[in-house]
Design an enzyme around this catalytic site. Structure first.
Site, PDB file in Angstrom:
ATOM      1  N   GLU A   1      -0.544  -9.451  -0.477  1.00 40.66           N
ATOM      2  CA  GLU A   1      -1.965  -9.747  -0.218  1.00 40.66           C
ATOM      3  C   GLU A   1      -2.770  -9.740  -1.518  1.00 40.66           C
ATOM      4  O   GLU A   1      -3.662 -10.560  -1.713  1.00 40.66           O
ATOM      5  CB  GLU A   1      -2.530  -8.726   0.780  1.00 40.66           C
TER       6      GLU A   1
ATOM      7  N   GLY B   1       0.594  -5.104   1.029  1.00 38.12           N
ATOM      8  CA  GLY B   1      -0.615  -5.195   0.211  1.00 38.12           C
ATOM      9  C   GLY B   1      -0.348  -5.840  -1.141  1.00 38.12           C
ATOM     10  O   GLY B   1      -1.256  -6.430  -1.736  1.00 38.12           O
TER      11      GLY B   1
ATOM     12  N   ALA C   1       0.864  -1.186   0.000  1.00 41.35           N
ATOM     13  CA  ALA C   1       0.000   0.000   0.000  1.00 41.35           C
ATOM     14  C   ALA C   1       0.897   1.230   0.000  1.00 41.35           C
ATOM     15  O   ALA C   1       2.059   1.163   0.418  1.00 41.35           O
ATOM     16  CB  ALA C   1      -0.889  -0.017   1.227  1.00 41.35           C
TER      17      ALA C   1
ATOM     18  N   GLU D   1       4.877  -5.093   7.065  1.00 42.07           N
ATOM     19  CA  GLU D   1       4.169  -4.014   7.769  1.00 42.07           C
ATOM     20  C   GLU D   1       4.672  -3.823   9.196  1.00 42.07           C
ATOM     21  O   GLU D   1       4.665  -2.714   9.725  1.00 42.07           O
ATOM     22  CB  GLU D   1       2.651  -4.304   7.803  1.00 42.07           C
TER      23      GLU D   1
HETATM   24  N1  DAK Z   1       4.592   3.205  -0.675  1.00 41.76           N
HETATM   25  C1  DAK Z   1       4.964   4.371  -1.242  1.00 41.76           C
HETATM   26  N2  DAK Z   1       6.107   4.514  -1.932  1.00 41.76           N
HETATM   27  C2  DAK Z   1       6.910   3.434  -2.034  1.00 41.76           C
HETATM   28  C3  DAK Z   1       6.580   2.189  -1.464  1.00 41.76           C
HETATM   29  C4  DAK Z   1       5.354   2.095  -0.756  1.00 41.76           C
HETATM   30  N3  DAK Z   1       4.921   0.956  -0.217  1.00 41.76           N
HETATM   31  N4  DAK Z   1       7.591   1.326  -1.732  1.00 41.76           N
HETATM   32  C5  DAK Z   1       8.493   2.017  -2.456  1.00 41.76           C
HETATM   33  N5  DAK Z   1       8.098   3.282  -2.645  1.00 41.76           N
HETATM   34  C6  DAK Z   1       8.771   4.363  -3.369  1.00 41.76           C
HETATM   35  C7  DAK Z   1       9.984   4.837  -2.578  1.00 41.76           C
HETATM   36  O1  DAK Z   1       9.575   5.789  -1.605  1.00 41.76           O
HETATM   37  C8  DAK Z   1      10.819   5.463  -3.678  1.00 41.76           C
HETATM   38  O2  DAK Z   1      10.264   6.699  -4.011  1.00 41.76           O
HETATM   39  P1  DAK Z   1      11.207   7.994  -4.215  1.00 41.76           P
HETATM   40  O3  DAK Z   1      12.024   8.093  -2.993  1.00 41.76           O
HETATM   41  O4  DAK Z   1      12.025   7.644  -5.449  1.00 41.76           O
HETATM   42  O5  DAK Z   1      10.247   9.113  -4.423  1.00 41.76           O
HETATM   43  C9  DAK Z   1      10.566   4.520  -4.861  1.00 41.76           C
HETATM   44  O6  DAK Z   1       9.346   3.849  -4.580  1.00 41.76           O
HETATM   45  C10 DAK Z   1      11.660   3.473  -5.006  1.00 41.76           C
HETATM   46  O7  DAK Z   1      11.810   2.819  -3.775  1.00 41.76           O
HETATM   47  P2  DAK Z   1      13.255   2.598  -3.054  1.00 41.76           P
HETATM   48  O8  DAK Z   1      14.189   3.692  -3.406  1.00 41.76           O
HETATM   49  O9  DAK Z   1      12.992   2.319  -1.615  1.00 41.76           O
HETATM   50  O10 DAK Z   1      13.733   1.269  -3.804  1.00 41.76           O
HETATM   51  P3  DAK Z   1      14.689   0.126  -3.259  1.00 41.76           P
HETATM   52  O11 DAK Z   1      14.950  -0.756  -4.428  1.00 41.76           O
HETATM   53  O12 DAK Z   1      15.855   0.708  -2.513  1.00 41.76           O
HETATM   54  O13 DAK Z   1      13.827  -0.677  -2.162  1.00 41.76           O
HETATM   55  C11 DAK Z   1      11.833  -1.834  -1.367  1.00 41.76           C
HETATM   56  C12 DAK Z   1      12.704  -1.405  -2.591  1.00 41.76           C
HETATM   57  C13 DAK Z   1      10.563  -2.436  -1.931  1.00 41.76           C
HETATM   58  C14 DAK Z   1      12.572  -2.858  -0.542  1.00 41.76           C
HETATM   59  C15 DAK Z   1      11.542  -0.563  -0.504  1.00 41.76           C
HETATM   60  O14 DAK Z   1      11.025   0.457  -1.349  1.00 41.76           O
HETATM   61  C16 DAK Z   1      10.528  -0.834   0.579  1.00 41.76           C
HETATM   62  O15 DAK Z   1      10.855  -1.392   1.635  1.00 41.76           O
HETATM   63  N6  DAK Z   1       9.280  -0.402   0.359  1.00 41.76           N
HETATM   64  C17 DAK Z   1       8.241  -0.499   1.368  1.00 41.76           C
HETATM   65  C18 DAK Z   1       7.762  -1.906   1.497  1.00 41.76           C
HETATM   66  C19 DAK Z   1       6.675  -2.019   2.558  1.00 41.76           C
HETATM   67  O16 DAK Z   1       6.896  -1.742   3.735  1.00 41.76           O
HETATM   68  N7  DAK Z   1       5.497  -2.463   2.109  1.00 41.76           N
HETATM   69  C20 DAK Z   1       4.346  -2.577   3.013  1.00 41.76           C
HETATM   70  C21 DAK Z   1       3.579  -1.282   3.053  1.00 41.76           C
HETATM   71  S1  DAK Z   1       2.207  -1.362   4.170  1.00 41.76           S
HETATM   72  C22 DAK Z   1      -5.414  -2.256   3.741  1.00 41.76           C
HETATM   73  C23 DAK Z   1      -4.952  -2.872   2.616  1.00 41.76           C
HETATM   74  C24 DAK Z   1      -3.580  -3.029   2.461  1.00 41.76           C
HETATM   75  C25 DAK Z   1      -2.698  -2.568   3.387  1.00 41.76           C
HETATM   76  C26 DAK Z   1      -3.175  -1.955   4.503  1.00 41.76           C
HETATM   77  C27 DAK Z   1      -4.538  -1.795   4.685  1.00 41.76           C
HETATM   78  N8  DAK Z   1      -6.821  -2.056   3.941  1.00 41.76           N
HETATM   79  C28 DAK Z   1      -7.737  -2.517   2.908  1.00 41.76           C
HETATM   80  C29 DAK Z   1      -7.326  -1.446   5.103  1.00 41.76           C
HETATM   81  C30 DAK Z   1      -1.286  -2.732   3.124  1.00 41.76           C
HETATM   82  C31 DAK Z   1      -0.328  -2.155   3.824  1.00 41.76           C
HETATM   83  C32 DAK Z   1       1.038  -2.182   3.271  1.00 41.76           C
HETATM   84  O17 DAK Z   1       1.311  -2.733   2.249  1.00 41.76           O
END
Ligand code: DAK
Length: 259
Positions: free
Chosen positions: A113, A110, A67, A133
């Site tokens: 998921e 997400g 997400a 998360e």
């Molecule tokens: N959201 C927003 N931007 C993201 C992102 C994300 N999840 N993942 C990556 N980006 C953006 C980064 O901020 C960066 O943007 P800029 O800085 O260039 O503006 C760009 O994508 C490239 O990312 P990185 O520079 O970080 O790239 P790397 O190759 O170094 O790293 C990575 C890739 C995937 C390991 C890293 O980006 C990362 O850890 N990303 C976050 C992963 C994460 O924590 N995912 C879980 C998010 S929470 C719900 C439904 C669903 C959900 C919740 C509720 N309901 C229906 C209620 C889901 C929640 C989640 O998924």
């Protein structure tokens, strides 16, 4: 809508529609607009009689990094409650046609998921699955604790959900999370091939069979067997069942019409 975050390509092969996530700079982070676009596309495709199977992909580099954290960061619980965030997941669950996820690169939070809500997952060797998360102070909210646990078992799901660690495509295959691994450059063609195998079959039987398999998660064995039996009987009301069996007897290929 100012900009489309998905591309929909129906009929790229007979009876198959392709939905491609299209936020490459944000690693296909699932913002609200993208999720609503997926929901609307699935609704339309489920009603489109020419479409029999849907393939959902993020392309060859990344499936979805979760997400959109930037969009969620400052939201309060009531903001989360008030936005209809589950409608996409509900729509995927409601879609009666098979949905195949084609996953390359990260499928996180997400994104994982989303893939798990589909009916099958074809992954490239670069695929990485995770529910990270916990590392950003929250936990899975769209089925991660439920679907992952059912797919790979409690102790493995616990480790992924409680530590946020990613698993490789090989581990995902070994754990039973995905159907198969293919080379990245063949991801789409191999997924379309699998979709094509299903698209050749009776859409009536496919729909009823999908419903019966999914029902296994929500019923006792006896209830599930009764449900299955009724759907089995129902296939005998279809022209497709007659065509399938007559074609077998006549030693020719069946021509299923979905009637
Ligand atoms: N959201 C927003 N931007 C993201 C992102 C994300 N999840 N993942 C990556 N980006 C953006 C980064 O901020 C960066 O943007 P800029 O800085 O260039 O503006 C760009 O994508 C490239 O990312 P990185 O520079 O970080 O790239 P790397 O190759 O170094 O790293 C990575 C890739 C995937 C390991 C890293 O980006 C990362 O850890 N990303 C976050 C992963 C994460 O924590 N995912 C879980 C998010 S929470 C719900 C439904 C669903 C959900 C919740 C509720 N309901 C229906 C209620 C889901 C929640 C989640 O998924």
């Amino acid at each position: 809508m100012a900009f489309k975050f998905i591309k929909v390509n129906p009929q790229i092969e007979k009876h198959i529609a392709l939905i491609e996530l299209n936020r490459p700079k944000e690693l296909n982070a699932l913002n609200r607009q993208l999720m609503l676009e997926i929901r609307d596309a699935l609704r339309e495709l489920d009603e489109d009689e020419t479409v029999r199977v849907v393939v959902l992909t993020g392309g060859t580099k990344v499936f979805a990094a979760g997400a959109d954290i930037k969009q969620m960061a400052n939201a309060g619980a009531i903001d989360m409650l008030n936005i209809d965030q589950f409608s996409t997941w509900d729509q995927i669950k409601k879609t009666r046609k098979p949905i195949l996820a084609a996953v390359s690169g990260f499928a996180l939070g997400g994104g994982c998921e989303l893939a798990m809500t589909c009916d099958m997952i074809v992954a490239s060797e670069t695929a990485r699955f995770g529910q990270p998360e916990i590392k950003i102070g929250t936990m899975p909210g769209a089925g991660g604790t439920q679907r992952l646990t059912r797919a790979i078992g409690k102790v493995r799901a616990m480790e992924m959900v409680l530590t946020g660690k990613f698993i490789s495509a090989d581990e995902a295959l070994r754990f039973g999370l995905i159907n198969r691994i293919v080379p990245a450059e063949l991801l789409l063609s191999e997924t379309l091939k699998l979709a094509g195998e299903i698209a050749k079959l009776s859409p009536v039987a496919v729909k009823l069979a999908k419903e019966s398999v999914n029902n296994a998660f929500n019923s006792t064995l006896d209830e599930g067997l009764v449900f299955e039996r009724k759907n089995f009987y129902l296939t005998f009301a279809s022209e497709d069942q007659k065509e399938g069996m007559v074609a077998f007897v006549e030693k020719r290929m069946p021509d299923f019409k979905g009637k």
